[in-house]
Design an enzyme around this catalytic site. Structure first.
Site, mmCIF file in Angstrom:
data_model
loop_
_atom_site.group_PDB
_atom_site.id
_atom_site.type_symbol
_atom_site.label_atom_id
_atom_site.label_comp_id
_atom_site.label_asym_id
_atom_site.label_seq_id
_atom_site.Cartn_x
_atom_site.Cartn_y
_atom_site.Cartn_z
ATOM 1 N N ASP A 80 8.122 1.015 -11.892
ATOM 2 C CA ASP A 80 6.981 0.794 -10.996
ATOM 3 C C ASP A 80 6.989 1.851 -9.887
ATOM 4 O O ASP A 80 8.036 2.099 -9.266
ATOM 5 C CB ASP A 80 7.144 -0.618 -10.398
ATOM 6 C CG ASP A 80 5.906 -1.103 -9.689
ATOM 7 O OD1 ASP A 80 4.795 -0.678 -10.046
ATOM 8 O OD2 ASP A 80 6.053 -1.938 -8.765
ATOM 9 N N GLU A 132 -2.072 6.610 -11.120
ATOM 10 C CA GLU A 132 -2.854 5.913 -10.076
ATOM 11 C C GLU A 132 -3.783 6.886 -9.384
ATOM 12 O O GLU A 132 -3.408 7.994 -9.037
ATOM 13 C CB GLU A 132 -1.923 5.268 -9.042
ATOM 14 C CG GLU A 132 -2.712 4.573 -7.919
ATOM 15 C CD GLU A 132 -1.834 3.865 -6.889
ATOM 16 O OE1 GLU A 132 -0.771 3.328 -7.285
ATOM 17 O OE2 GLU A 132 -2.217 3.864 -5.710
ATOM 18 N N ASP A 253 4.727 -8.899 -7.242
ATOM 19 C CA ASP A 253 6.071 -8.834 -6.672
ATOM 20 C C ASP A 253 6.199 -9.838 -5.528
ATOM 21 O O ASP A 253 7.077 -10.707 -5.521
ATOM 22 C CB ASP A 253 6.342 -7.408 -6.169
ATOM 23 C CG ASP A 253 7.791 -7.205 -5.755
ATOM 24 O OD1 ASP A 253 8.525 -8.206 -5.671
ATOM 25 O OD2 ASP A 253 8.205 -6.067 -5.494
#
Ligand code: G3H
Ligand code: 13P
Ligand code: ZN
Length: 306
Positions: A80, A132, A253
């Protein structure tokens, strides 16, 4: 077709459910994810951030992930928010199923260049890549959400074409942590719609997607914690983003941290003599499993999709 991550992302996109990408940073949080995935018969992504990788150590992460996959073969290990080529290469070489290269803070051309470099390397080894575009910010960065930089749909199309990423994280108003909105939670689903009009085959990823359950915040604060103005994304908005749009991976998370920590605060406050870590970590694990099973069944709709 082999039931790998690519298979499940395609299945999620076509059937409008989302794969949960759940961050873990210790044995118990991973056990909770595994148990919830087994209980609901779900595929899922087990994510580690760079800092979680450093915290646990590479060999522990690999061994833990292997043990998790033995219990549920539809679990996939993901890096991540990798910030450099080197960390992504390391994850690929360690045998991760997918990596995220987060070049979102870079100018567009530099983000393209870095993401393409990672994708070229990872794809040769059969590893999927998430990029991203746009910045997922929030009030924790002292940035007004209205001024945050959303993903530009035309740039998104160019980004995917040039980098060949397998999934794209979009900025549509979510942010990391437990303070996501100043007032009413809202997402720019209109921007999401424009992105998927141009990129109908690309699985889109929503970061900063924790719902920040107010009961968990209450427990956290009632037992000595202090979380002010905590607010997450509503379940309704997440369901819309999955059912009516192309969000096929949802990162979580904070909800795991909150479930775990609020329960541990409660157990330790109520049992002043307790000093056996198994007693309080075990309760944290149980609470986290409950929260994740609920999400998999009722919000992500990935239950029974194995
Ligand atoms: O998106 C970020 C994740 O919540 C990971 O955060 O670097 O504190 O592990 P971390
Ligand atoms: P939350 O802080 O909303 O759980 O987001 C986590 C995330 O996006 C991890 O990449
Ligand atoms: Zn994130």
């Amino acid at each position: 077709m082999k039931k790998n991550l690519k298979f499940y992302l395609k299945k999620a996109l076509e059937n409008h459910f989302a794969l949960g990408a759940f961050n873990f940073s210790n044995l118990e949080s991973l056990q909770a994810i595994v148990a919830a995935s087994l209980q609901t018969n779900s595929p899922a992504i087990i994510s580690v951030s760079e800092s979680a990788l450093n915290y646990m150590g590479e060999s522990f992460v690999i061994s833990l992930a292997q043990a998790a996959k033995e219990q549920n073969p539809a679990l996939f290990l993901h890096l991540d928010h990798g910030k450099s080529f080197e960390i992504c290469k390391k994850a690929v070489d360690l045998g991760f199923d997918s990596v995220m290269i987060d070049g979102s803070a870079l100018p567009f051309e530099e983000n393209v260049c870095l993401t393409k470099k990672v994708a070229d390397y990872a794809h040769k080894k059969g590893v999927l890549v998430e990029g991203e575009l746009g910045q997922i910010k929030g009030i924790e960065d002292n940035i007004d959400i209205a001024k945050s930089s959303y993903t530009n749909p035309e740039q998104a199309a160019e980004f995917v074409k040039q980098t060949k990423v397998d999934m794209l994280a979009v900025a549509i108003g979510t942010s990391h942590g437990v303070n996501k909105f100043v007032k009413t939670p809202s997402l720019r689903l209109d921007i999401l719609q424009q992105i998927e009009n141009i990129l109908p085959q690309t699985p889109l990823v929503l970061h900063g997607a924790s719902t920040v359950d107010e009961k968990l915040v209450e427990t956290f604060n009632n037992f000595g914690g202090k979380l002010d103005k905590a607010q997450g994304v509503s379940e309704e908005l997440l369901i819309k983003a999955i059912k009516e749009h192309n969000i096929a991976k949802i990162n979580t998370d904070s909800d795991i941290r909150l479930a775990f920590s609020s329960e541990i605060r409660k157990v330790l406050s109520e049992n002043k003599k307790e000093f056996d870590p198994r007693k309080y970590l075990g309760k944290g694990r149980e609470k986290t499993e409950q929260i994740l099973s609920f999400k998999m069944k009722n919000v992500f709709f990935c239950a029974d999709k194995k």
